[in-house]
Design a protein around this motif. Structure first.
Motif, PDB file in Angstrom:
ATOM      1  N   UNK A  65       0.856  -1.180   0.000  1.00 16.19           N
ATOM      2  CA  UNK A  65       0.000   0.000   0.000  1.00 16.19           C
ATOM      3  C   UNK A  65       0.895   1.235   0.000  1.00 16.19           C
ATOM      4  N   UNK A  66       0.297   2.363  -0.278  1.00 18.70           N
ATOM      5  CA  UNK A  66       1.043   3.616  -0.192  1.00 18.70           C
ATOM      6  C   UNK A  66       0.958   4.172   1.227  1.00 18.70           C
ATOM      7  N   UNK A  67       2.075   4.691   1.659  1.00 15.90           N
ATOM      8  CA  UNK A  67       2.122   5.343   2.958  1.00 15.90           C
ATOM      9  C   UNK A  67       3.230   6.379   2.940  1.00 15.90           C
ATOM     10  N   UNK A  68       3.297   7.161   3.974  1.00 17.45           N
ATOM     11  CA  UNK A  68       4.348   8.173   4.097  1.00 17.45           C
ATOM     12  C   UNK A  68       4.929   8.099   5.506  1.00 17.45           C
ATOM     13  N   UNK A  69       5.661   7.017   5.817  1.00 20.85           N
ATOM     14  CA  UNK A  69       6.148   6.835   7.182  1.00 20.85           C
ATOM     15  C   UNK A  69       6.975   8.012   7.695  1.00 20.85           C
ATOM     16  N   UNK A  70       7.775   8.624   6.794  1.00 22.41           N
ATOM     17  CA  UNK A  70       8.612   9.751   7.226  1.00 22.41           C
ATOM     18  C   UNK A  70       8.251  11.033   6.464  1.00 22.41           C
ATOM     19  N   UNK A  71       6.995  11.136   6.064  1.00 26.04           N
ATOM     20  CA  UNK A  71       6.436  12.304   5.359  1.00 26.04           C
ATOM     21  C   UNK A  71       6.699  12.272   3.855  1.00 26.04           C
ATOM     22  N   UNK A  72       7.420  11.257   3.367  1.00 26.05           N
ATOM     23  CA  UNK A  72       7.644  11.103   1.937  1.00 26.05           C
ATOM     24  C   UNK A  72       6.914   9.853   1.482  1.00 26.05           C
ATOM     25  N   UNK A  73       5.986  10.001   0.512  1.00 23.49           N
ATOM     26  CA  UNK A  73       5.160   8.859   0.110  1.00 23.49           C
ATOM     27  C   UNK A  73       6.020   7.752  -0.475  1.00 23.49           C
ATOM     28  N   UNK A  98       6.343   6.160  12.519  1.00 26.04           N
ATOM     29  CA  UNK A  98       6.320   7.592  12.202  1.00 26.04           C
ATOM     30  C   UNK A  98       7.707   8.200  12.355  1.00 26.04           C
ATOM     31  N   UNK A  99       8.110   8.962  11.343  1.00 25.55           N
ATOM     32  CA  UNK A  99       9.363   9.699  11.392  1.00 25.55           C
ATOM     33  C   UNK A  99       9.234  10.947  10.536  1.00 25.55           C
ATOM     34  N   UNK A 100      10.263  11.776  10.528  1.00 24.79           N
ATOM     35  CA  UNK A 100      10.228  13.019   9.765  1.00 24.79           C
ATOM     36  C   UNK A 100      11.524  13.125   8.973  1.00 24.79           C
ATOM     37  N   UNK A 101      11.411  13.052   7.649  1.00 27.21           N
ATOM     38  CA  UNK A 101      12.593  13.094   6.784  1.00 27.21           C
ATOM     39  C   UNK A 101      12.905  14.505   6.304  1.00 27.21           C
ATOM     40  N   UNK A 102      11.896  15.255   5.948  1.00 26.04           N
ATOM     41  CA  UNK A 102      12.120  16.524   5.247  1.00 26.04           C
ATOM     42  C   UNK A 102      11.903  17.739   6.140  1.00 26.04           C
ATOM     43  N   UNK A 103      11.888  17.548   7.449  1.00 23.93           N
ATOM     44  CA  UNK A 103      11.783  18.674   8.370  1.00 23.93           C
ATOM     45  C   UNK A 103      12.347  18.256   9.716  1.00 23.93           C
ATOM     46  N   UNK A 141      13.818  22.863   7.541  1.00 23.89           N
ATOM     47  CA  UNK A 141      12.835  23.740   8.184  1.00 23.89           C
ATOM     48  C   UNK A 141      12.182  23.039   9.362  1.00 23.89           C
ATOM     49  N   UNK A 142      11.622  23.825  10.255  1.00 25.36           N
ATOM     50  CA  UNK A 142      10.872  23.242  11.349  1.00 25.36           C
ATOM     51  C   UNK A 142       9.619  22.550  10.841  1.00 25.36           C
ATOM     52  N   UNK A 143       9.257  21.420  11.457  1.00 30.72           N
ATOM     53  CA  UNK A 143       8.055  20.686  11.046  1.00 30.72           C
ATOM     54  C   UNK A 143       6.804  21.457  11.466  1.00 30.72           C
ATOM     55  N   UNK A 144       5.835  21.456  10.596  1.00 29.83           N
ATOM     56  CA  UNK A 144       4.546  22.085  10.910  1.00 29.83           C
ATOM     57  C   UNK A 144       3.455  21.040  10.684  1.00 29.83           C
ATOM     58  N   UNK A 145       2.841  20.618  11.767  1.00 32.84           N
ATOM     59  CA  UNK A 145       1.834  19.564  11.702  1.00 32.84           C
ATOM     60  C   UNK A 145       0.522  20.046  12.296  1.00 32.84           C
ATOM     61  N   UNK A 146      -0.553  19.589  11.685  1.00 32.00           N
ATOM     62  CA  UNK A 146      -1.866  19.780  12.304  1.00 32.00           C
ATOM     63  C   UNK A 146      -2.074  18.741  13.404  1.00 32.00           C
ATOM     64  N   UNK A 147      -1.417  17.598  13.236  1.00 33.31           N
ATOM     65  CA  UNK A 147      -1.501  16.528  14.222  1.00 33.31           C
ATOM     66  C   UNK A 147      -2.147  15.276  13.693  1.00 33.31           C
TER      67      UNK A 147
END
Length: 581
Positions: A40-48, A202-207, A221-227
């Motif tokens: 399936x498609x997912x974005x574990x670290x914010x990159x699909x 969950x991880x963050x690759x591009x922020x 850049x700093x991460x900006x999340x709605x949550x």
């Protein structure tokens, strides 16, 4: 020390009244699950990217059960072009060796469109997990947690007000099939370090979550999340002045890790489903295949939140820390911690790592190992070449698995299903572990260590140099079907004088243990579980490249193996030749 305000240790951990619980039939349940595995498609670290999911979830669903329960998983393979199996990591599979979930060892791979029923008893409380054990499907994201609580009506040996689970993993942007081809190419194309570390997928690759604390200026850049994003950080919601249990398991494909909670000390209480003599830490190392429980007290400033940090150990880190947030509910969850994340210890500070490992001891009253062993097997870990291909080998043999699973082959007497020559119990005494191999050429093999049933086996894992000079890697080794006692660790080449250093008083029971660079680790276990069991390095690329062995014990005592586990190779032909009703 902040956590010294925790309830006194004698009250927190009931050492004086320790009891080894035995699973009781009373109150045990059968817990049923219907699972479908697919990409399936997912974005574990914010990159699909493409991930392997179960019922549309990544990571897979968490299984919760109680000791003595029977877990029943109806697993349907919805992958179009490849087989699949699931290994229930740390579950001993007493009486159900075909449910261990190891392709070509305990069962045939489940073909596309087919359903296999895993039915097994979880006999002991603890923190476990599950993952794919076919090809490198663990690297593709096929994993999840398996939590076993104490029996109904029983109490844990330590008290806590709430509980959290953290499953740690690493993540590449390159697909798993391309990784397999890279590792099998000539010359090998190393897959490199992971792009991200994940906490519960969950991880963050591009922020950068901690951009405000980054004095080195990563440029992110700093991460900006709605949550509600799939890669938004995990938030553990806590109340002040409470005691919490944190269960942590590592299913990383490559990385050794270190975990810390900012300003909070932790009490180590469980490892791999076994109770520990408690000891305090500011942070702890965790290797692939290991699991721990720690207890901590929320006794810090309730107006702040705090970072939970996970960083790389044992390899020069090229992957940023993973971060989660410990949220005191007396403030807002969106408030970032004011203190910088705890720094991960220097990646090659092995003295620190060894000091932590040597503090791990079994809780008083735990089972102790037999005093005498019946057989000692030395396993030399080396990197080698076969016809120009880079491989890992054990005693100069690189493991290749046969088309007929060992369990069925041995049970039904197919002696031509695998190499009948026993692999070597040791290696040449003249081998210099401190230098690259003078003759790096190895051989393929799929022989089995045939172990006499109900005997005591010592395994000495001996680390050595890789093909490149001055390189010796960390290897966490996992044994299926058993727990073992870790009798000790040592520097350099193991010798007879090291036997006198073995800890026979309170060695920890584990199912996974690490060997440090240029060192040895001594293990002891009892062959009391009929079946065929993998024993291998839990680093996914290393296993893919041949770093493992196979143990067989008491297979004649194994009951009827389900036909679905025998449907390939020579046992599959056997089933086809049987008359149908």
């Amino acid at each position: 020390m902040a956590l010294l305000r925790l309830t006194p240790l004698c009250l927190l951990v009931h050492l004086c009244c320790f009891v080894l619980f035995v699973s009781s039939v009373l109150g045990a349940k059968a817990r049923h699950f219907e699972w479908e595995i697919e990409y399936m498609y997912g974005a574990p670290d914010c990159l699909e990217n493409v991930v392997m999911g179960i019922n549309g979830q990544f990571p897979g669903p968490t299984i919760k059960a109680r000791a003595g329960d029977t877990v029943v998983v109806h697993l349907t393979n919805k992958l179009h072009t490849e087989g699949v199996v699931i290994h229930w990591h740390g579950i001993r599979q007493l009486g159900t060796p075909w449910a261990d979930g190891t392709a070509s060892i305990s069962q045939c791979a489940i073909n596309p469109g087919e359903t296999f029923v895993y039915r097994f008893k979880v006999d002991k409380a603890g923190t476990y997990f599950y993952h794919g054990h076919y090809g490198m499907q663990r690297s593709a994201g096929l994993y999840g947690l398996l939590i076993v609580d104490v029996e109904e009506g029983k109490k844990e040996l330590f008290q806590y007000d709430g509980e959290f689970n953290l499953l740690l993993s690493d993540w590449w942007h390159k697909g798993v099939h391309e990784q397999e081809v890279d590792l099998s190419a000539n010359p090998m194309r190393w897959i490199g370090e992971p792009q991200s570390l994940l906490i519960n997928g969950r991880g963050q690759y591009n922020c950068s979550l901690a951009a405000a604390h980054n004095s080195k200026g990563s440029g992110l850049p700093g991460c900006k999340f709605r949550g509600n994003e799939g890669c938004a950080p995990n938030i553990l919601h806590v109340m002040p002045n409470k005691t919490y249990r944190l269960r942590v398991a590592s299913t990383t494909a490559l990385a050794s890790l270190n975990l810390a909670i900012g300003n909070h000390k932790m009490l180590m209480v469980e490892a791999d489903g076994n109770y520990l003599e408690p000891f305090w830490v500011n942070d702890f190392d965790i290797y692939s295949g290991e699991s721990y429980s720690v207890v901590f007290r929320t006794d810090q400033n309730p107006a702040n939140n705090y970072w939970i940090s996970v960083g790389v150990r044992g390899r020069q880190p090229r992957t940023p820390q993973a971060l989660a947030i410990l949220h005191y509910q007396t403030t807002t969850a969106s408030k970032l911690p004011t203190l910088a994340p705890p720094e991960t210890p220097l990646w090659n500070d092995y003295a620190r790592s060894k000091s932590f490992s040597n503090k791990i001891r079994a809780l008083s009253g735990s089972p102790t190992p037999p005093r005498i062993n019946h057989r000692r097997i030395f396993l030399l870990n080396t990197q080698n070449r076969i016809d120009g291909y880079t491989k890992w080998a054990i005693n100069n043999v690189s493991l290749t698995l046969p088309p007929t699973p060992y369990l069925g082959a041995i049970k039904h007497g197919f002696s031509n299903a695998f190499d009948q020559k026993s692999p070597p119990d040791t290696y040449l005494n003249t081998y210099d572990i401190m230098k690259p191999p003078s003759n790096p050429n190895s051989t393929y093999g799929n022989g089995v260590y045939m172990l006499k049933f109900n005997t005591t086996i010592d395994v000495i894992l001996q680390n050595a140099n890789a093909l490149n000079a001055n390189v010796s890697e960390i290897h966490p080794w996992h044994l299926h079907g058993h727990d073992f006692w870790v009798l000790g660790y040592g520097e350099g080449k193991f010798s007879k004088k090291d036997i006198g250093k073995f800890n026979l008083k309170n060695p920890p029971l584990r199912n996974t243990a690490v060997i440090f660079p240029y060192g040895w680790t001594a293990l002891r276990f009892v062959t009391d579980n009929p079946g065929v069991w993998a024993f291998h390095c839990h680093i996914e690329p290393h296993l893919h490249m041949g770093m493992g062995v196979v143990f067989a014990e008491g297979v004649h005592l194994v009951g009827n193996i389900p036909n679905e586990a025998l449907s390939c190779g020579l046992t599959g032909k056997m089933l086809m030749s049987k008359p149908h009703n």
